[in-house]
Design a protein around this motif. Structure first.
Motif, PDB file in Angstrom:
ATOM      1  N   GLN A   2      10.078   3.572  -3.399  1.00 45.93           N
ATOM      2  CA  GLN A   2       9.706   4.395  -4.548  1.00 45.93           C
ATOM      3  C   GLN A   2      10.583   4.096  -5.763  1.00 45.93           C
ATOM      4  OE1 GLN A   2      10.573   8.676  -4.439  1.00 45.93           O
ATOM      5  NE2 GLN A   2       8.470   9.066  -5.094  1.00 45.93           N
ATOM      6  N   ARG A   3      11.867   3.897  -5.554  1.00 42.06           N
ATOM      7  CA  ARG A   3      12.787   3.701  -6.668  1.00 42.06           C
ATOM      8  C   ARG A   3      12.819   2.262  -7.158  1.00 42.06           C
ATOM      9  NH1 ARG A   3      16.416   7.186  -8.162  1.00 42.06           N
ATOM     10  NH2 ARG A   3      17.729   5.452  -8.844  1.00 42.06           N
ATOM     11  N   ALA A   4      12.822   1.295  -6.233  1.00 37.69           N
ATOM     12  CA  ALA A   4      13.018  -0.107  -6.619  1.00 37.69           C
ATOM     13  C   ALA A   4      11.760  -0.944  -6.472  1.00 37.69           C
ATOM     14  CB  ALA A   4      14.146  -0.717  -5.791  1.00 37.69           C
ATOM     15  N   GLY A   5      10.940  -0.680  -5.470  1.00 35.98           N
ATOM     16  CA  GLY A   5       9.755  -1.495  -5.240  1.00 35.98           C
ATOM     17  C   GLY A   5       9.819  -2.215  -3.906  1.00 35.98           C
ATOM     18  N   VAL A   6       8.688  -2.777  -3.526  1.00 32.13           N
ATOM     19  CA  VAL A   6       8.582  -3.380  -2.200  1.00 32.13           C
ATOM     20  C   VAL A   6       9.315  -4.716  -2.110  1.00 32.13           C
ATOM     21  CG1 VAL A   6       6.365  -4.448  -2.799  1.00 32.13           C
ATOM     22  CG2 VAL A   6       6.908  -4.024  -0.412  1.00 32.13           C
ATOM     23  N   VAL A   7       9.315  -5.499  -3.191  1.00 33.17           N
ATOM     24  CA  VAL A   7       9.998  -6.801  -3.158  1.00 33.17           C
ATOM     25  C   VAL A   7      11.520  -6.621  -3.045  1.00 33.17           C
ATOM     26  CG1 VAL A   7      10.390  -8.959  -4.397  1.00 33.17           C
ATOM     27  CG2 VAL A   7       8.126  -7.931  -4.399  1.00 33.17           C
ATOM     28  N   PRO A   8      12.150  -5.764  -3.859  1.00 36.24           N
ATOM     29  CA  PRO A   8      13.595  -5.540  -3.661  1.00 36.24           C
ATOM     30  C   PRO A   8      13.938  -5.024  -2.267  1.00 36.24           C
ATOM     31  CG  PRO A   8      12.927  -4.716  -5.798  1.00 36.24           C
ATOM     32  CD  PRO A   8      11.667  -5.080  -5.074  1.00 36.24           C
ATOM     33  N   MET A   9      13.069  -4.173  -1.696  1.00 36.85           N
ATOM     34  CA  MET A   9      13.359  -3.673  -0.354  1.00 36.85           C
ATOM     35  C   MET A   9      13.317  -4.797   0.675  1.00 36.85           C
ATOM     36  SD  MET A   9      11.443  -1.210   2.267  1.00 36.85           S
ATOM     37  CE  MET A   9      10.899  -2.727   3.003  1.00 36.85           C
ATOM     38  N   SER A  10      12.352  -5.705   0.531  1.00 38.35           N
ATOM     39  CA  SER A  10      12.259  -6.831   1.462  1.00 38.35           C
ATOM     40  C   SER A  10      13.471  -7.745   1.333  1.00 38.35           C
ATOM     41  CB  SER A  10      10.970  -7.615   1.200  1.00 38.35           C
ATOM     42  OG  SER A  10       9.834  -6.787   1.363  1.00 38.35           O
ATOM     43  N   ILE A  11      13.905  -7.985   0.100  1.00 41.03           N
ATOM     44  CA  ILE A  11      15.080  -8.831  -0.105  1.00 41.03           C
ATOM     45  C   ILE A  11      16.333  -8.130   0.406  1.00 41.03           C
ATOM     46  CG2 ILE A  11      16.528  -9.873  -1.893  1.00 41.03           C
ATOM     47  CD1 ILE A  11      14.016 -10.512  -3.429  1.00 41.03           C
ATOM     48  N   ALA A  12      16.383  -6.803   0.289  1.00 46.05           N
ATOM     49  CA  ALA A  12      17.509  -6.060   0.864  1.00 46.05           C
ATOM     50  C   ALA A  12      17.544  -6.219   2.382  1.00 46.05           C
ATOM     51  CB  ALA A  12      17.404  -4.586   0.493  1.00 46.05           C
ATOM     52  N   GLY A  13      16.361  -6.284   3.011  1.00 46.33           N
ATOM     53  CA  GLY A  13      16.316  -6.528   4.450  1.00 46.33           C
ATOM     54  C   GLY A  13      16.866  -7.898   4.820  1.00 46.33           C
ATOM     55  N   ILE A  14      16.568  -8.898   3.991  1.00 43.63           N
ATOM     56  CA  ILE A  14      17.115 -10.235   4.241  1.00 43.63           C
ATOM     57  C   ILE A  14      18.628 -10.243   4.028  1.00 43.63           C
ATOM     58  CG2 ILE A  14      17.104 -12.618   3.402  1.00 43.63           C
ATOM     59  CD1 ILE A  14      14.132 -12.286   2.839  1.00 43.63           C
ATOM     60  N   ALA A  15      19.082  -9.509   3.011  1.00 46.24           N
ATOM     61  CA  ALA A  15      20.535  -9.393   2.799  1.00 46.24           C
ATOM     62  C   ALA A  15      21.210  -8.761   4.014  1.00 46.24           C
ATOM     63  CB  ALA A  15      20.807  -8.563   1.541  1.00 46.24           C
ATOM     64  N   LYS A  16      20.520  -7.826   4.639  1.00 46.45           N
ATOM     65  CA  LYS A  16      21.060  -7.212   5.854  1.00 46.45           C
ATOM     66  C   LYS A  16      21.212  -8.252   6.966  1.00 46.45           C
ATOM     67  CE  LYS A  16      19.686  -3.876   9.414  1.00 46.45           C
ATOM     68  NZ  LYS A  16      19.253  -4.852  10.406  1.00 46.45           N
ATOM     69  N   GLU A  17      20.206  -9.124   7.116  1.00 40.81           N
ATOM     70  CA  GLU A  17      20.281 -10.163   8.139  1.00 40.81           C
ATOM     71  C   GLU A  17      21.419 -11.139   7.850  1.00 40.81           C
ATOM     72  OE1 GLU A  17      18.589 -10.030  10.847  1.00 40.81           O
ATOM     73  OE2 GLU A  17      17.437  -8.302  10.181  1.00 40.81           O
ATOM     74  N   VAL A  18      21.590 -11.502   6.576  1.00 39.64           N
ATOM     75  CA  VAL A  18      22.683 -12.404   6.196  1.00 39.64           C
ATOM     76  C   VAL A  18      24.026 -11.759   6.528  1.00 39.64           C
ATOM     77  CG1 VAL A  18      23.827 -13.531   4.255  1.00 39.64           C
ATOM     78  CG2 VAL A  18      21.340 -13.553   4.407  1.00 39.64           C
ATOM     79  N   THR A  19      24.162 -10.474   6.195  1.00 40.36           N
ATOM     80  CA  THR A  19      25.408  -9.763   6.490  1.00 40.36           C
ATOM     81  C   THR A  19      25.667  -9.724   7.993  1.00 40.36           C
ATOM     82  OG1 THR A  19      25.047  -8.395   4.527  1.00 40.36           O
ATOM     83  CG2 THR A  19      26.671  -7.616   6.135  1.00 40.36           C
TER      84      THR A  19
ATOM     85  N   LEU B 223       0.831  -1.207   0.000  1.00 41.57           N
ATOM     86  CA  LEU B 223       0.000   0.000   0.000  1.00 41.57           C
ATOM     87  C   LEU B 223       0.866   1.258   0.000  1.00 41.57           C
ATOM     88  CD1 LEU B 223      -2.801  -1.025   2.545  1.00 41.57           C
ATOM     89  CD2 LEU B 223      -2.955  -0.928   0.048  1.00 41.57           C
ATOM     90  N   THR B 224       1.981   1.213   0.707  1.00 42.08           N
ATOM     91  CA  THR B 224       2.892   2.358   0.719  1.00 42.08           C
ATOM     92  C   THR B 224       3.457   2.620  -0.674  1.00 42.08           C
ATOM     93  OG1 THR B 224       3.500   1.900   3.027  1.00 42.08           O
ATOM     94  CG2 THR B 224       4.986   3.305   1.751  1.00 42.08           C
ATOM     95  N   GLN B 225       3.800   1.559  -1.394  1.00 37.25           N
ATOM     96  CA  GLN B 225       4.309   1.747  -2.749  1.00 37.25           C
ATOM     97  C   GLN B 225       3.253   2.366  -3.649  1.00 37.25           C
ATOM     98  OE1 GLN B 225       6.193  -1.683  -4.490  1.00 37.25           O
ATOM     99  NE2 GLN B 225       6.239  -0.789  -6.541  1.00 37.25           N
ATOM    100  N   LEU B 226       1.997   1.957  -3.488  1.00 36.28           N
ATOM    101  CA  LEU B 226       0.919   2.559  -4.275  1.00 36.28           C
ATOM    102  C   LEU B 226       0.791   4.049  -3.981  1.00 36.28           C
ATOM    103  CD1 LEU B 226      -1.892  -0.162  -4.102  1.00 36.28           C
ATOM    104  CD2 LEU B 226      -0.505   0.459  -6.078  1.00 36.28           C
ATOM    105  N   LEU B 227       0.918   4.419  -2.712  1.00 36.76           N
ATOM    106  CA  LEU B 227       0.835   5.835  -2.354  1.00 36.76           C
ATOM    107  C   LEU B 227       1.987   6.625  -2.964  1.00 36.76           C
ATOM    108  CD1 LEU B 227      -0.219   5.731   1.417  1.00 36.76           C
ATOM    109  CD2 LEU B 227      -1.639   6.276  -0.554  1.00 36.76           C
ATOM    110  N   LEU B 228       3.186   6.055  -2.937  1.00 35.46           N
ATOM    111  CA  LEU B 228       4.348   6.755  -3.481  1.00 35.46           C
ATOM    112  C   LEU B 228       4.270   6.909  -4.994  1.00 35.46           C
ATOM    113  CD1 LEU B 228       7.126   5.065  -1.318  1.00 35.46           C
ATOM    114  CD2 LEU B 228       6.487   7.479  -1.273  1.00 35.46           C
ATOM    115  N   ARG B 229       3.453   6.091  -5.644  1.00 39.23           N
ATOM    116  CA  ARG B 229       3.276   6.205  -7.087  1.00 39.23           C
ATOM    117  C   ARG B 229       2.121   7.133  -7.466  1.00 39.23           C
ATOM    118  NH1 ARG B 229       3.919   0.252  -9.927  1.00 39.23           N
ATOM    119  NH2 ARG B 229       6.141  -0.035  -9.523  1.00 39.23           N
ATOM    120  N   SER B 230       1.329   7.564  -6.489  1.00 38.37           N
ATOM    121  CA  SER B 230       0.133   8.357  -6.766  1.00 38.37           C
ATOM    122  C   SER B 230       0.494   9.839  -6.722  1.00 38.37           C
ATOM    123  CB  SER B 230      -0.967   8.042  -5.748  1.00 38.37           C
ATOM    124  OG  SER B 230      -1.291   6.666  -5.773  1.00 38.37           O
ATOM    125  N   LYS B 231       0.709  10.427  -7.890  1.00 34.70           N
ATOM    126  CA  LYS B 231       1.083  11.838  -7.939  1.00 34.70           C
ATOM    127  C   LYS B 231      -0.118  12.753  -7.740  1.00 34.70           C
ATOM    128  CE  LYS B 231       5.180  11.332 -10.840  1.00 34.70           C
ATOM    129  NZ  LYS B 231       5.890  11.779 -12.050  1.00 34.70           N
TER     130      LYS B 231
END
Length: 469
Positions: free
Chosen positions: A302-319, A221-229
């Motif tokens: 806003q730039r990448a999307g919600v799925v890349p952000m979630s995977i970036a969070g998992i990458a943070k946990e792995v690191t 829902l946040t991504q939808l809001l960020l796309r709504s100009k």
């Protein structure tokens, strides 16, 4: 006459005899016209976006790490030992609202969009996003009172599945079996990465699973809001400005029900004015860190999307796990090491999947080489040909000099064939201009006009003399 000149890059440039009237134009004038991106340009854009996104992700990691250290110190009984995490998060939400308002009113050019959300948009779009955010945080904190941290982390790994599910349902991601397989692989890796013997508690399991589902919904829902100009939330600071009050109210209600504010204010942390000021300092100041962290999250979404952000969070946990094992000697079982390896492979496969999608996608570039907004291309503001040479042809086409394949057609045949009528044509404008300012017609042929026989010889002599000059 026109001609198409093929340069060494494989692009077709236009040349025209009219250049002699308007001045010679170099090939570079057309090199930067509106066009579809070539493969080299797509690679350049992908690496540029990857670098910018990496900077935002690094910023998110940095502030999230500081928040984690703060939480460890703030809530640990060995240190400050504040008893209510939800109350602290509520305070942080209002700090974020105040900082977003400060940016909005001090730097309106950068952080205040032209539009503001109407009542219907705010009720239907903003309020559900804020409520799901508050419930996600509330359920997560409540579940930690019933289950261990390891079991919580194992259950929370399912959030990526819910993120992908809602991304498909809300059409934020295109369905792909390859993408589904990569996400499942990452989830299995995370599950093995944090696997340990733990006691199963049904109520805690239901709470953390509900929090995972709400987390996937709220980020989508946040991504939808960020796309709504059109509703004034296309800027992350503006989105936070409108969402923070709803999140703060939801968390305040949840905190009052779970923690009990009476217990909070009757605790030793508010026993005296001095202790109260000290506690308020530790409550409000880290809200700045939370604001920077959430703003980084919104920019990533806003730039990448919600799925890349979630995977970036998992990458943070792995690191974090790898660094803990490398520098602090934390023990990892063979099962945990296998999970880390599987998760890393899944993240690499997802990155490759996004890269291939970017290379296969048609991207419209403006004259400066920047991608055009999708809504402009889809909405018809920019018409692109299939190929750069076709686009050059469309952009540089002269109205009064039709192409070869159009010269044998009757005037207006294109309009009749397509079933469309033009409101006005170039011929109409020329007729109006001629009526207002009659032109003096000058003949350019080499033969004199016909005259009567009387005096024709003398006129022919004068004509020939002028022509020789």
């Amino acid at each position: 006459m026109r001609s198409l000149d093929q340069n060494s890059n494989g692009y077709a440039h236009m040349s025209s005899s009219r250049h002699s009237l308007d001045g010679e134009r170099s090939a570079n004038d057309y090199e930067h016209a509106v066009h579809l991106a070539s493969l080299a340009e797509k690679k350049r854009l992908w690496w540029r976006n990857a670098l910018i996104n990496s900077l935002f992700i690094a910023s998110w990691f940095f502030f999230a790490t500081l928040i984690s250290v703060y939480n460890k110190w703030m809530f640990s009984p060995e240190h400050y030992g504040f008893p209510s995490p939800l109350f602290v998060t509520t305070i942080h939400m209002w700090v974020q609202f105040a900082l977003a308002a400060l940016l909005r009113y001090t730097l309106p050019r950068h952080f205040r969009p032209e539009h503001t959300p109407g009542r219907d948009d705010y009720i239907r779009k903003a309020i559900p996003t804020g409520i799901t955010t508050g419930l996600d945080i509330g359920f997560s904190n409540l579940s930690l009172k019933l289950i261990t941290l390891s079991f919580y982390t194992m259950c929370k790994s399912s959030s990526l599945v819910f993120v992908l599910l809602f991304a498909f349902l809300l059409r934020l991601e295109t369905f792909s079996f390859r993408l589904v397989g990569v996400i499942i692989l990452i989830c299995v890796g995370v599950l093995l990465m944090v696997a340990t013997e733990t006691h199963f508690v049904l109520s805690g399991f239901l709470l953390v699973t509900s929090a995972s589902a709400l987390g996937g919904l709220r980020w989508s829902l946040t991504q939808l809001l960020l796309r709504s100009k059109n509703i004034g939330m296309s800027n992350p600071a503006a989105t936070l400005f409108w969402l923070a009050p709803i999140m703060g109210i939801t968390l305040a209600i949840t905190s009052a029900l779970i923690d009990g504010w009476g217990k909070v204010f009757s605790s030793p942390f508010f026993a005296s004015p001095g202790e109260s000021l000290k506690t308020l300092f530790f409550l409000f100041c880290p809200g700045v860190l939370a604001f920077c962290m959430v703003l980084s999250e919104f920019y990533i979404i806003q730039r990448a999307g919600v799925v890349p952000m979630s995977i970036a969070g998992i990458a943070k946990e792995v690191t974090t796990i790898i660094c803990a094992a490398w520098f602090f000697g934390d023990e990892l079982t063979p099962l945990n090491i296998t999970g880390v390896a599987i998760t890393a492979c899944g993240i690499a496969l997802y990155t490759y999947h996004k890269y291939k999608r970017s290379m296969d996608k048609n991207i419209a570039l403006d004259p400066h080489g920047n991608p055009l907004p999708e809504e402009e291309v889809i909405g018809g503001d920019v018409a692109l040909e299939a190929g750069r040479s076709g686009e050059m042809l469309r952009l540089t086409e002269d109205v009064d000099e039709p192409l070869d394949e159009e010269r044998h057609q009757e005037p207006g045949s294109d309009e009749r064939q397509s079933g469309r009528e033009l409101l006005f044509t170039v011929e109409d404008d020329e007729d109006e201009e001629t009526a207002a300012h009659p032109r003096k017609v000058t003949r350019t042929d080499s033969m004199p006009p016909p005259y009567s026989d009387d005096g024709a010889g003398a006129l022919h002599e004068i004509w020939d003399e002028n022509r020789d000059r």
